[in-house]
Design a protein around this motif. Structure first.
Motif, PDB file in Angstrom:
ATOM      1  N   TRP A  66     -39.817  16.891  43.501  1.00 29.68           N
ATOM      2  CA  TRP A  66     -40.131  15.755  42.634  1.00 29.68           C
ATOM      3  C   TRP A  66     -39.130  15.620  41.503  1.00 29.68           C
ATOM      4  O   TRP A  66     -38.876  14.524  41.023  1.00 29.68           O
ATOM      5  CB  TRP A  66     -41.522  15.910  42.055  1.00 29.68           C
ATOM      6  CG  TRP A  66     -42.627  15.664  43.028  1.00 29.68           C
ATOM      7  CD1 TRP A  66     -42.522  15.367  44.352  1.00 29.68           C
ATOM      8  CD2 TRP A  66     -44.024  15.695  42.750  1.00 29.68           C
ATOM      9  NE1 TRP A  66     -43.761  15.226  44.924  1.00 29.68           N
ATOM     10  CE2 TRP A  66     -44.707  15.419  43.955  1.00 29.68           C
ATOM     11  CE3 TRP A  66     -44.763  15.950  41.610  1.00 29.68           C
ATOM     12  CZ2 TRP A  66     -46.083  15.372  44.043  1.00 29.68           C
ATOM     13  CZ3 TRP A  66     -46.146  15.907  41.698  1.00 29.68           C
ATOM     14  CH2 TRP A  66     -46.797  15.613  42.897  1.00 29.68           C
ATOM     15  N   ARG A  67     -38.563  16.745  41.071  1.00 27.90           N
ATOM     16  CA  ARG A  67     -37.615  16.697  39.950  1.00 27.90           C
ATOM     17  C   ARG A  67     -36.292  16.043  40.323  1.00 27.90           C
ATOM     18  O   ARG A  67     -35.562  15.587  39.458  1.00 27.90           O
ATOM     19  CB  ARG A  67     -37.360  18.107  39.415  1.00 27.90           C
ATOM     20  CG  ARG A  67     -38.491  18.627  38.593  1.00 27.90           C
ATOM     21  CD  ARG A  67     -38.149  19.962  37.943  1.00 27.90           C
ATOM     22  NE  ARG A  67     -39.331  20.516  37.347  1.00 27.90           N
ATOM     23  CZ  ARG A  67     -40.099  21.443  37.910  1.00 27.90           C
ATOM     24  NH1 ARG A  67     -39.782  21.939  39.084  1.00 27.90           N
ATOM     25  NH2 ARG A  67     -41.180  21.876  37.298  1.00 27.90           N
ATOM     26  N   GLN A  68     -35.956  16.041  41.613  1.00 31.54           N
ATOM     27  CA  GLN A  68     -34.717  15.402  42.025  1.00 31.54           C
ATOM     28  C   GLN A  68     -34.792  13.926  41.662  1.00 31.54           C
ATOM     29  O   GLN A  68     -35.710  13.227  42.029  1.00 31.54           O
ATOM     30  CB  GLN A  68     -34.496  15.565  43.533  1.00 31.54           C
ATOM     31  CG  GLN A  68     -34.345  17.005  43.954  1.00 31.54           C
ATOM     32  CD  GLN A  68     -33.204  17.703  43.232  1.00 31.54           C
ATOM     33  OE1 GLN A  68     -32.121  17.159  43.105  1.00 31.54           O
ATOM     34  NE2 GLN A  68     -33.456  18.912  42.757  1.00 31.54           N
ATOM     35  N   GLY A  69     -33.835  13.463  40.904  1.00 33.80           N
ATOM     36  CA  GLY A  69     -33.853  12.076  40.451  1.00 33.80           C
ATOM     37  C   GLY A  69     -34.712  11.869  39.219  1.00 33.80           C
ATOM     38  O   GLY A  69     -34.926  10.746  38.792  1.00 33.80           O
ATOM     39  N   SER A  70     -35.212  12.951  38.643  1.00 33.75           N
ATOM     40  CA  SER A  70     -36.034  12.839  37.440  1.00 33.75           C
ATOM     41  C   SER A  70     -35.150  13.035  36.220  1.00 33.75           C
ATOM     42  O   SER A  70     -33.989  13.423  36.338  1.00 33.75           O
ATOM     43  CB  SER A  70     -37.139  13.899  37.459  1.00 33.75           C
ATOM     44  OG  SER A  70     -36.591  15.166  37.165  1.00 33.75           O
ATOM     45  N   PRO A  71     -35.685  12.802  35.034  1.00 34.92           N
ATOM     46  CA  PRO A  71     -34.883  13.017  33.830  1.00 34.92           C
ATOM     47  C   PRO A  71     -34.364  14.451  33.720  1.00 34.92           C
ATOM     48  O   PRO A  71     -33.298  14.680  33.171  1.00 34.92           O
ATOM     49  CB  PRO A  71     -35.850  12.719  32.682  1.00 34.92           C
ATOM     50  CG  PRO A  71     -36.921  11.904  33.268  1.00 34.92           C
ATOM     51  CD  PRO A  71     -37.003  12.278  34.722  1.00 34.92           C
ATOM     52  N   GLU A  72     -35.116  15.418  34.246  1.00 32.91           N
ATOM     53  CA  GLU A  72     -34.675  16.806  34.157  1.00 32.91           C
ATOM     54  C   GLU A  72     -33.356  17.035  34.866  1.00 32.91           C
ATOM     55  O   GLU A  72     -32.618  17.951  34.528  1.00 32.91           O
ATOM     56  CB  GLU A  72     -35.739  17.750  34.721  1.00 32.91           C
ATOM     57  CG  GLU A  72     -36.952  17.853  33.839  1.00 32.91           C
ATOM     58  CD  GLU A  72     -37.944  18.868  34.371  1.00 32.91           C
ATOM     59  OE1 GLU A  72     -37.602  19.642  35.270  1.00 32.91           O
ATOM     60  OE2 GLU A  72     -39.065  18.870  33.858  1.00 32.91           O
ATOM     61  N   ALA A  73     -33.054  16.222  35.883  1.00 29.84           N
ATOM     62  CA  ALA A  73     -31.799  16.352  36.616  1.00 29.84           C
ATOM     63  C   ALA A  73     -30.687  15.531  35.962  1.00 29.84           C
ATOM     64  O   ALA A  73     -29.557  15.555  36.421  1.00 29.84           O
ATOM     65  CB  ALA A  73     -32.003  15.907  38.067  1.00 29.84           C
ATOM     66  N   ASP A  74     -31.000  14.810  34.914  1.00 30.58           N
ATOM     67  CA  ASP A  74     -30.051  13.915  34.244  1.00 30.58           C
ATOM     68  C   ASP A  74     -29.319  14.666  33.128  1.00 30.58           C
ATOM     69  O   ASP A  74     -29.952  15.284  32.274  1.00 30.58           O
ATOM     70  CB  ASP A  74     -30.829  12.719  33.668  1.00 30.58           C
ATOM     71  CG  ASP A  74     -29.930  11.644  33.122  1.00 30.58           C
ATOM     72  OD1 ASP A  74     -29.191  11.926  32.167  1.00 30.58           O
ATOM     73  OD2 ASP A  74     -29.987  10.524  33.640  1.00 30.58           O
ATOM     74  N   GLN A  75     -27.987  14.611  33.141  1.00 29.71           N
ATOM     75  CA  GLN A  75     -27.181  15.305  32.136  1.00 29.71           C
ATOM     76  C   GLN A  75     -27.487  14.804  30.722  1.00 29.71           C
ATOM     77  O   GLN A  75     -27.531  15.582  29.782  1.00 29.71           O
ATOM     78  CB  GLN A  75     -25.689  15.132  32.445  1.00 29.71           C
ATOM     79  CG  GLN A  75     -24.787  15.886  31.496  1.00 29.71           C
ATOM     80  CD  GLN A  75     -24.997  17.391  31.540  1.00 29.71           C
ATOM     81  OE1 GLN A  75     -25.357  17.957  32.569  1.00 29.71           O
ATOM     82  NE2 GLN A  75     -24.796  18.050  30.420  1.00 29.71           N
ATOM     83  N   ALA A  76     -27.710  13.502  30.573  1.00 21.40           N
ATOM     84  CA  ALA A  76     -28.013  12.947  29.244  1.00 21.40           C
ATOM     85  C   ALA A  76     -29.304  13.540  28.689  1.00 21.40           C
ATOM     86  O   ALA A  76     -29.407  13.803  27.486  1.00 21.40           O
ATOM     87  CB  ALA A  76     -28.108  11.426  29.309  1.00 21.40           C
ATOM     88  N   TYR A  77     -30.291  13.770  29.540  1.00 20.52           N
ATOM     89  CA  TYR A  77     -31.547  14.360  29.087  1.00 20.52           C
ATOM     90  C   TYR A  77     -31.335  15.807  28.646  1.00 20.52           C
ATOM     91  O   TYR A  77     -31.869  16.239  27.626  1.00 20.52           O
ATOM     92  CB  TYR A  77     -32.616  14.279  30.181  1.00 20.52           C
ATOM     93  CG  TYR A  77     -33.963  14.776  29.735  1.00 20.52           C
ATOM     94  CD1 TYR A  77     -34.678  14.100  28.755  1.00 20.52           C
ATOM     95  CD2 TYR A  77     -34.520  15.928  30.274  1.00 20.52           C
ATOM     96  CE1 TYR A  77     -35.918  14.562  28.322  1.00 20.52           C
ATOM     97  CE2 TYR A  77     -35.757  16.383  29.855  1.00 20.52           C
ATOM     98  CZ  TYR A  77     -36.449  15.697  28.884  1.00 20.52           C
ATOM     99  OH  TYR A  77     -37.679  16.150  28.463  1.00 20.52           O
ATOM    100  N   ALA A  78     -30.539  16.550  29.405  1.00 19.18           N
ATOM    101  CA  ALA A  78     -30.242  17.930  29.032  1.00 19.18           C
ATOM    102  C   ALA A  78     -29.556  17.970  27.664  1.00 19.18           C
ATOM    103  O   ALA A  78     -29.895  18.802  26.812  1.00 19.18           O
ATOM    104  CB  ALA A  78     -29.375  18.594  30.091  1.00 19.18           C
ATOM    105  N   GLU A  79     -28.617  17.066  27.438  1.00 25.55           N
ATOM    106  CA  GLU A  79     -27.929  16.998  26.147  1.00 25.55           C
ATOM    107  C   GLU A  79     -28.906  16.620  25.029  1.00 25.55           C
ATOM    108  O   GLU A  79     -28.844  17.162  23.926  1.00 25.55           O
ATOM    109  CB  GLU A  79     -26.778  16.004  26.213  1.00 25.55           C
ATOM    110  CG  GLU A  79     -25.643  16.471  27.096  1.00 25.55           C
ATOM    111  CD  GLU A  79     -24.600  15.396  27.347  1.00 25.55           C
ATOM    112  OE1 GLU A  79     -24.609  14.361  26.642  1.00 25.55           O
ATOM    113  OE2 GLU A  79     -23.780  15.601  28.246  1.00 25.55           O
ATOM    114  N   PHE A  80     -29.800  15.689  25.314  1.00 19.30           N
ATOM    115  CA  PHE A  80     -30.816  15.278  24.342  1.00 19.30           C
ATOM    116  C   PHE A  80     -31.689  16.469  23.949  1.00 19.30           C
ATOM    117  O   PHE A  80     -31.942  16.705  22.771  1.00 19.30           O
ATOM    118  CB  PHE A  80     -31.668  14.146  24.930  1.00 19.30           C
ATOM    119  CG  PHE A  80     -32.916  13.874  24.156  1.00 19.30           C
ATOM    120  CD1 PHE A  80     -32.874  13.181  22.959  1.00 19.30           C
ATOM    121  CD2 PHE A  80     -34.142  14.333  24.614  1.00 19.30           C
ATOM    122  CE1 PHE A  80     -34.036  12.938  22.234  1.00 19.30           C
ATOM    123  CE2 PHE A  80     -35.296  14.101  23.903  1.00 19.30           C
ATOM    124  CZ  PHE A  80     -35.240  13.406  22.708  1.00 19.30           C
TER     125      PHE A  80
END
Length: 130
Positions: A66-80
């Motif tokens: 489920w996490r694939q394609g979720s914000p957790e997989a998004d680099q911008a979210y990790a930076e945030f």
């Protein structure tokens, strides 16, 4: 899920709570967990701990998918998230301070609303180009 959190009186960081609720939902609705508790009639099934161990890999794999394609997989979210943690360290505020938690949850909710809006536009653009 947010409504369930509010009704259930859960407190803490939104991400942690959401993770627990997702795992619980997967365990009860998508695995044999409840059946394992009832094997051979009431009180004769596996213990909660045993049943959780049996379905743990299935819960983990489903949540990961489920996490694939979720914000957790998004680099911008990790930076945030790193920026939020850095801001907390810089101000010296404790992680368990209710005011800090409320502010961080509001920041996360705002970021995720923007992320979802961007994803919606991107998917619409992809469909239009096909």
């Amino acid at each position: 899920m947010v409504e369930r959190v509010r009704r259930g009186g859960h407190f803490g960081r939104l991400g942690e709570i959401a993770g627990l609720l997702v795992d619980t939902m997967i365990r009860h609705e998508m695995t044999d967990y409840d059946r394992l508790l009832r094997i051979n009639g009431s009180g004769h099934g596996l213990t909660r701990e045993e049943a959780r161990m049996v379905v743990a890999a299935e819960v983990r794999d489903t949540a990961a998918a489920w996490r694939q394609g979720s914000p957790e997989a998004d680099q911008a979210y990790a930076e945030f998230r790193r920026a939020v943690a850095k801001r907390r360290q810089k101000t010296g505020r404790r992680k368990d301070n209710p005011g800090v938690i409320a502010n961080e949850n509001a920041d996360v909710a705002t970021f995720l609303e923007g992320w979802l809006a961007r994803q919606t536009v991107q998917k619409a653009d992809e469909r239009a180009s096909v």
